[in-house]
Design an enzyme around this catalytic site. Structure first.
Site, PDB file in Angstrom:
ATOM      1  N   LYS A 104      29.191  91.748  80.027  1.00  0.00           N
ATOM      2  CA  LYS A 104      30.268  92.077  79.211  1.00  0.00           C
ATOM      3  C   LYS A 104      29.859  91.779  77.858  1.00  0.00           C
ATOM      4  O   LYS A 104      30.293  90.738  77.152  1.00  0.00           O
ATOM      5  CB  LYS A 104      31.608  90.960  79.663  1.00  0.00           C
TER       6      LYS A 104
HETATM    7  N1  PMP Z   1      35.752  97.427  83.166  1.00  0.00           N
HETATM    8  C1  PMP Z   1      35.498  97.098  81.932  1.00  0.00           C
HETATM    9  C2  PMP Z   1      34.479  97.654  80.924  1.00  0.00           C
HETATM   10  C3  PMP Z   1      36.169  96.048  81.606  1.00  0.00           C
HETATM   11  O1  PMP Z   1      36.341  95.656  80.109  1.00  0.00           O
HETATM   12  C4  PMP Z   1      36.965  95.217  82.419  1.00  0.00           C
HETATM   13  C5  PMP Z   1      37.974  94.200  81.650  1.00  0.00           C
HETATM   14  N2  PMP Z   1      37.048  92.924  81.925  1.00  0.00           N
HETATM   15  C6  PMP Z   1      37.187  95.598  83.849  1.00  0.00           C
HETATM   16  C7  PMP Z   1      36.140  96.719  84.231  1.00  0.00           C
HETATM   17  C8  PMP Z   1      37.842  94.688  84.705  1.00  0.00           C
HETATM   18  O2  PMP Z   1      37.314  93.665  84.971  1.00  0.00           O
HETATM   19  P1  PMP Z   1      38.291  92.398  85.309  1.00  0.00           P
HETATM   20  O3  PMP Z   1      39.157  92.721  86.513  1.00  0.00           O
HETATM   21  O4  PMP Z   1      37.153  91.191  85.439  1.00  0.00           O
HETATM   22  O5  PMP Z   1      39.092  92.079  84.112  1.00  0.00           O
END
Ligand code: PMP
Length: 305
Positions: free
Chosen positions: A156
């Site tokens: 991320k």
């Molecule tokens: N894909 C992306 C590109 C994201 O930014 C997020 C948000 N964090 C998600 C998927 C979903 O991840 P999570 O369920 O861990 O929030």
């Protein structure tokens, strides 16, 4: 909220948690972040943090990619976050934002391994991303998802969110709620900031990690919940045809939670209303994050007001 911010080892007033304009991460997107939710429970007057340590484990992996050294383990970062929630306690759902970044001056500095790191954690009040009960309209993005050997989407990394912002902006300007990214190989990847699932004949499919997705904590939660609900979930390469012919489509994410998609590029998905399976999963997810599913109490950290 978040009058108090955790910044480089101390809890400080928000006015003190600032960086100079010369900061590396501001110029080149050399940071990593997380998004975590805590739900307010009126019955116990407490905040219920959801899978905080799992988010910090992903944070650790993201930071490794960017040569960012975190000062603490995921466990210790979780404890710091609970303290932050206590200090900023309010009777509202909360979104927590950890951010680690390269804090040296930008110019001439491209070797990540030689740069200093900073760490901040703060929180803001945050309700639902999307209107309750409303099906979303999505646009297939003209922008392709960044791939593993460009900026790894499994991490991320702040810089790769320029890709998400471009897709989301294109979708919004076109009158859509959200974007759907495809991979460079032409398979469905994910939303701008959420994972995607499709339902066909009672079975659920979702792109795999090799489809340039961020492997979501919510995605993993849904896979486990579907196991309990005896709904089959499989990872596969999803084509545009699979997507457009799905009976139901939904996004998952910490911010988006579970959001049904009822239209893609103007075409109805299924009968154009919220799908039955999507609703069932959403209900189970909301019970879980509100601490009402004892099987998953290990995922909830309680902070009393
Ligand atoms: N894909 C992306 C590109 C994201 O930014 C997020 C948000 N964090 C998600 C998927 C979903 O991840 P999570 O369920 O861990 O929030």
């Amino acid at each position: 909220m978040s009058k108090i911010i955790y910044f480089n080892g101390k809890f400080v007033d928000e006015k003190e948690a600032v960086v100079p304009v010369t900061t590396h991460a501001l110029h080149y997107g050399t940071g990593c972040y997380e998004g975590i939710r805590a739900y307010y429970d009126a019955g116990s007057n407490s905040l219920l943090g959801f899978r905080i340590e799992d988010h910090f484990k992903r944070f650790e992996n993201s930071c490794k990619v960017m040569h960012i050294k975190l000062p603490y383990s995921a466990k210790k970062l979780t404890e710091i976050t609970l303290e932050l929630l206590k200090k900023n306690f309010a009777e509202t759902d909360v979104y927590i934002r950890p951010l680690a970044f390269k804090s040296d001056p930008a110019i001439g500095n491209f070797d990540l391994s030689k740069l200093k790191d900073s760490l901040a954690i703060y929180c803001i009040p945050l309700g639902r991303h999307y209107e309750e009960g409303k099906g979303l309209s999505a646009k297939i993005s003209s922008w392709i998802r960044v791939s593993d050997n460009m900026i790894p989407p499994k991490a991320k990394i702040t810089g790769s969110y320029a890709n998400s912002c471009l897709a989301k902006t294109e979708a919004s300007l076109g009158g859509y709620d959200e974007a759907i990214f495809f991979t460079k190989d032409g398979f469905v990847s994910e939303g701008s900031t959420d994972n995607i699932f499709i339902v066909k004949k009672g079975k659920i499919y979702t792109p795999s990690a090799s489809n340039d997705i961020l492997v979501g904590v919510t995605r993993n939660t849904i896979v486990q919940l579907c196991g309990d609900l005896k709904i089959n979930v499989m990872e596969k390469n999803i084509s545009i045809r699979d997507l457009m012919e799905a009976d139901e489509v939904f996004f998952t994410g910490t911010g988006a939670e579970i959001a049904g998609v009822t239209k893609i590029d103007g075409k109805n998905i299924g009968n154009g209303s919220m799908g039955e399976i999507t609703e069932k999963i959403k209900k189970a997810y909301f019970e879980l994050v509100h601490g009402k599913n004892p099987k998953y109490s290990k995922w909830i950290s309680k902070v009393s007001g």
